[in-house]
Design a protein around this motif. Structure first.
Motif, mmCIF file in Angstrom:
data_model
loop_
_atom_site.group_PDB
_atom_site.id
_atom_site.type_symbol
_atom_site.label_atom_id
_atom_site.label_comp_id
_atom_site.label_asym_id
_atom_site.label_seq_id
_atom_site.Cartn_x
_atom_site.Cartn_y
_atom_site.Cartn_z
ATOM 1 N N THR A 89 -18.051 -0.301 -0.869
ATOM 2 C CA THR A 89 -18.013 -1.298 0.205
ATOM 3 C C THR A 89 -18.411 -2.687 -0.279
ATOM 4 O OG1 THR A 89 -20.272 -0.776 0.938
ATOM 5 C CG2 THR A 89 -18.454 0.415 2.006
ATOM 6 N N ARG A 90 -19.346 -2.789 -1.201
ATOM 7 C CA ARG A 90 -19.782 -4.118 -1.642
ATOM 8 C C ARG A 90 -18.691 -4.887 -2.381
ATOM 9 N NH1 ARG A 90 -26.164 -2.881 -3.289
ATOM 10 N NH2 ARG A 90 -26.852 -2.594 -1.112
ATOM 11 N N PRO A 91 -17.937 -4.273 -3.298
ATOM 12 C CA PRO A 91 -16.806 -5.011 -3.894
ATOM 13 C C PRO A 91 -15.773 -5.429 -2.857
ATOM 14 C CG PRO A 91 -17.328 -3.081 -5.218
ATOM 15 C CD PRO A 91 -18.128 -2.957 -3.955
ATOM 16 N N PHE A 92 -15.569 -4.594 -1.841
ATOM 17 C CA PHE A 92 -14.623 -4.969 -0.786
ATOM 18 C C PHE A 92 -15.078 -6.236 -0.071
ATOM 19 C CE2 PHE A 92 -13.807 -4.852 3.812
ATOM 20 C CZ PHE A 92 -12.457 -5.149 3.781
ATOM 21 N N PHE A 93 -16.304 -6.262 0.367
ATOM 22 C CA PHE A 93 -16.788 -7.443 1.088
ATOM 23 C C PHE A 93 -16.862 -8.667 0.172
ATOM 24 C CE2 PHE A 93 -18.193 -4.334 4.283
ATOM 25 C CZ PHE A 93 -17.779 -4.986 5.441
ATOM 26 N N ALA A 94 -17.102 -8.457 -1.105
ATOM 27 C CA ALA A 94 -17.103 -9.593 -2.044
ATOM 28 C C ALA A 94 -15.722 -10.225 -2.119
ATOM 29 C CB ALA A 94 -17.563 -9.131 -3.428
ATOM 30 N N SER A 95 -14.680 -9.405 -2.135
ATOM 31 C CA SER A 95 -13.318 -9.949 -2.161
ATOM 32 C C SER A 95 -12.988 -10.660 -0.857
ATOM 33 C CB SER A 95 -12.306 -8.834 -2.431
ATOM 34 O OG SER A 95 -12.367 -8.414 -3.779
ATOM 35 N N MET A 96 -13.405 -10.090 0.263
ATOM 36 C CA MET A 96 -13.178 -10.765 1.538
ATOM 37 C C MET A 96 -13.895 -12.117 1.563
ATOM 38 S SD MET A 96 -11.136 -8.811 3.252
ATOM 39 C CE MET A 96 -10.452 -8.597 1.595
ATOM 40 N N ALA A 140 -8.371 -3.934 -2.694
ATOM 41 C CA ALA A 140 -7.323 -2.913 -2.619
ATOM 42 C C ALA A 140 -7.642 -1.634 -3.398
ATOM 43 C CB ALA A 140 -6.002 -3.499 -3.124
ATOM 44 N N GLU A 141 -8.091 -1.778 -4.638
ATOM 45 C CA GLU A 141 -8.325 -0.576 -5.433
ATOM 46 C C GLU A 141 -9.440 0.279 -4.847
ATOM 47 O OE1 GLU A 141 -8.558 -1.269 -9.674
ATOM 48 O OE2 GLU A 141 -7.141 -2.931 -9.536
ATOM 49 N N VAL A 142 -10.507 -0.357 -4.343
ATOM 50 C CA VAL A 142 -11.587 0.444 -3.764
ATOM 51 C C VAL A 142 -11.124 1.150 -2.491
ATOM 52 C CG1 VAL A 142 -13.410 -0.993 -4.750
ATOM 53 C CG2 VAL A 142 -12.615 -1.446 -2.408
ATOM 54 N N ILE A 143 -10.135 0.576 -1.788
ATOM 55 C CA ILE A 143 -9.605 1.251 -0.602
ATOM 56 C C ILE A 143 -8.881 2.524 -1.024
ATOM 57 C CG2 ILE A 143 -8.232 1.007 1.486
ATOM 58 C CD1 ILE A 143 -10.659 -0.955 1.128
ATOM 59 N N GLY A 144 -8.120 2.442 -2.122
ATOM 60 C CA GLY A 144 -7.489 3.639 -2.661
ATOM 61 C C GLY A 144 -8.508 4.700 -3.033
ATOM 62 N N LEU A 145 -9.629 4.270 -3.614
ATOM 63 C CA LEU A 145 -10.678 5.219 -4.000
ATOM 64 C C LEU A 145 -11.348 5.830 -2.768
ATOM 65 C CD1 LEU A 145 -12.242 3.261 -6.989
ATOM 66 C CD2 LEU A 145 -10.826 5.323 -7.119
ATOM 67 N N MET A 146 -11.525 5.037 -1.718
ATOM 68 C CA MET A 146 -12.081 5.584 -0.473
ATOM 69 C C MET A 146 -11.149 6.655 0.099
ATOM 70 S SD MET A 146 -13.500 2.247 1.577
ATOM 71 C CE MET A 146 -14.569 1.029 0.811
#
Length: 311
Positions: free
Chosen positions: A114-121, A143-149
């Motif tokens: 979640t932290r890399p996602f919010f950093a990109s946002m 995007a990549e962390v969403i695939g991992l989720m």
């Protein structure tokens, strides 16, 4: 109402809220998600609903609601803090965050994703151009962390040999990256004109060329080739949905390839709904008839038996 009765109801309403949100924004998501088992579908919906909620903060809805620019970053910070609190406690007053936390706690999704996602946002609030390094970092977080989720949901705690786990993790990341790059290319004009953003390093939207387009599509092709090879190693009840998602974006990439670069500077390419339905039907038939579903990279990413966000 007793607490033990109230919480299951609250959980169910939170999940339904996420489903309504994401299906309202994406017809392609609805097509692919219908091929998933019910429990997995509900989990994936909660992930994409949280992603959409964050997207809307940074992509103009907050500004359109007349939230001062100086306060928009604070809204994103509050959403991240609420998400992390819900991961710890299992509860949020925000129904979308609550539903996501249910999924995260069931599948082991943590702040490492979640932290890399919010950093990109957060980068979208200030960064309008990217270097190669910041672009790769942005694509990983957005995007990549969403695939991992999603992969966490597909596997549902099933242990895997290290080599298979590595292939599936790389496949999930590369598929997420391909989706994001396709969306960037498809939204080239809108991102620049409306949001002032130019995601691809070294690309000037006003001078976008055929060489630029084909270089970007070559990278997308490479991502889809790796992700397609991993589809057959997914649990059987998730393969058709992932194959369909990949086919939909493969079709969009094909249409982008056939659209002149000059036109992409002013036009948003999409896959018509009848074509989406035809691709979905093929994915279902392939799943029923052929057993393991994979994808072959042959220019159109057609689903074939036994081989390797929205359009």
């Amino acid at each position: 109402m007793a607490a033990e009765q109230g919480l299951p109801l609250y959980n169910a309403v939170a999940r339904r809220t996420s489903a309504v949100l994401i299906r309202s924004y994406s017809t392609s998501f609805g097509l692919a998600s219908r091929l998933l088992p019910a429990r997995t579908r509900l989990q994936i919906e909660t992930i994409y609903a949280l992603v959409r909620l964050a997207d809307e903060i940074v992509d103009g809805v907050a500004a359109a609601a007349l939230v001062p620019r100086t306060e928009i970053g604070g809204l994103l910070d509050e959403l991240e803090a609420d998400t992390e609190r819900a991961l710890r406690t299992g509860y949020s007053v925000n129904l979308v965050v609550h539903a996501f936390a249910l999924t995260a706690r069931e599948t082991g999704i943590g702040t490492d994703l979640t932290r890399p996602f919010f950093a990109s946002m957060r980068a979208d609030l200030d960064q309008v151009e990217h270097t190669e390094a910041t672009f790769n970092e942005y694509v990983y977080g957005s995007a990549e962390v969403i695939g991992l989720m999603c992969l966490q949901c597909f596997l549902d705690g099933v242990p895997l040999p290290d080599d298979q786990a590595k292939r599936l993790h790389e496949g999930a990341q590369r598929l997420g990256a391909a989706f994001q790059k396709v969306n960037f290319l498809r939204d080239l004009a809108q991102d620049f004109e409306t949001l002032g953003r130019s995601y691809f390093p070294g690309v000037t939207v006003a001078a976008f060329s055929e060489a630029d387009k084909h270089r970007i599509l070559a990278g997308i092709d490479a991502d889809l080739l790796v992700s397609g090879a991993a589809v057959a190693e997914l649990p059987a009840n998730c393969r058709a949905a992932v194959a369909l998602a990949q086919d939909l974006f493969g079709e969009l990439a094909r249409r982008l390839r056939n659209t002149p670069a000059e036109q992409l500077r002013t036009t948003r390419v999409r896959v018509p709904n009848p074509v989406k339905v035809r691709i979905a039907t093929r994915a279902v038939l392939t799943r029923r008839v052929a057993g393991p579903v994979g994808l072959r990279h042959d220019g159109g990413n057609q689903a074939v038996p036994g081989n390797e966000r929205q359009p």
